[in-house]
Design a protein around this motif. Structure first.
Motif: not given
Length: 317
Positions: A166-170
């Motif tokens: 799951h992509p997790e932008p920070v």
């Protein structure tokens, strides 16, 4: 005098096994929840007890002597066998539990508050959650009785079997009061998760990645505060101590209630993900049910950042 196995020797052998698998004294201390010096003392005591060196002195990384290799193989085999026997005993007694190993920040801030939804739809599945960060491959998952593992970083652990990611932008976040009181010429405090993933190159790896994308932030003097857990950096940002890198899933509720705000315009960094690991594909039974629920829940209503207002700490570059 012959060396006889007793409780103290068994404990030191367990420390020895964890040290070799962790690849360093500091990482072993993190896994065992003790100091690095405590690990060193246990290994020294083990060497005195067996009467020969286990590690090559002077090497920059952990290297086993020939005798150390033999003892490590025996220790790993023995503890693995005991672990597997205990798990078989649990299953015979009907106490089988789905065991989830999850990075602590996601476990405490995101997963735990949502587990009731899974339990309500799967009342026949018991769940145990462990906040952990060490790398896991299918063999280590089986040895420790872990059914599903969730890890964070730029890549999955070596040898891992990934059910999905799951992509997790920070992006940088801070308390509104910190942003509003920021002095454009003053120091900016960056709050670091010093161990964001097992193979991080340095204690500032996560912020270093962000700076490579967006440039040195805010143009002022930087002060750094380091924590060994992401949720500690998050708590520090909530208390107004500085700017943390917010992981989208985790900071979404704090964005929604106004306790955190973006600290910088156009500041998203992609390339970091949550990796959901299983022992084998395709998952089956309770593991399949949990992985399916987890994927749907992670893909639920997004908590993507809004464009922050300009001014104060909200300007980068």
């Amino acid at each position: 005098m012959p060396v006889r196995l007793d409780a103290r020797l068994a404990g030191d052998l367990f420390f020895f096994r964890v040290l070799i698998e962790a690849g360093g004294f500091a990482r072993a201390g993190d896994r065992l929840a003790v100091t690095q010096s405590a690990v060193t003392q246990r290994i020294q005591r083990l060497e005195r007890r067996v009467g020969y060196p286990l590690l090559e002195r002077g090497a920059r990384e952990i290297r086993l002597t020939a005798a150390g290799h033999d003892l490590f193989a025996a220790a790993r085999s023995g503890f693995d066998g005991m672990g597997e026997a205990l798990l078989r005993g649990e299953r015979r007694e009907g106490r089988a539990t789905l065991r989830i190993s999850c990075v602590p920040s996601l476990a405490s801030e995101w997963l735990a508050p949502r587990l009731k939804a899974f339990s309500d739809t799967h009342p026949d599945i018991d769940v145990a959650v462990f906040g952990e960060t060490h790398d896991l491959d299918p063999g280590r998952m089986a040895q420790s009785g872990i059914d599903v593992a969730i890890r964070y970083g730029p890549a999955p652990p070596p040898g891992a079997t990934v059910a999905f990611d799951h992509p997790e932008p920070v992006y940088p976040v801070c308390a509104p009061a910190y942003r509003d009181a920021a002095d454009p010429g003053g120091a900016v405090v960056l709050l670091h998760d010093a161990t964001p993933w097992e193979a991080a190159a340095s204690v500032s790896e996560e912020w270093d990645r962000w700076i490579r994308v967006h440039g040195a932030p805010w143009g002022g003097r930087i002060q750094n505060l380091y924590f060994n857990l992401a949720q500690l950096a998050l708590r520090a940002s909530l208390g107004g101590s500085g700017i943390a890198l917010g992981r989208s899933l985790i900071v979404a509720p704090y964005r929604a209630d106004g306790r955190l705000v973006p600290a910088c315009d156009a500041a998203l960094m992609n390339g970091l993900r949550y990796f959901v690991l299983v022992r084998a594909l395709p998952p089956a039974g309770p593991v399949a049910a949990f992985v399916d629920w987890l994927g749907r829940t992670m893909a639920g209503p997004p908590g993507s950042p809004e464009a922050p207002r300009r001014g104060g700490a909200a300007e980068c570059g």
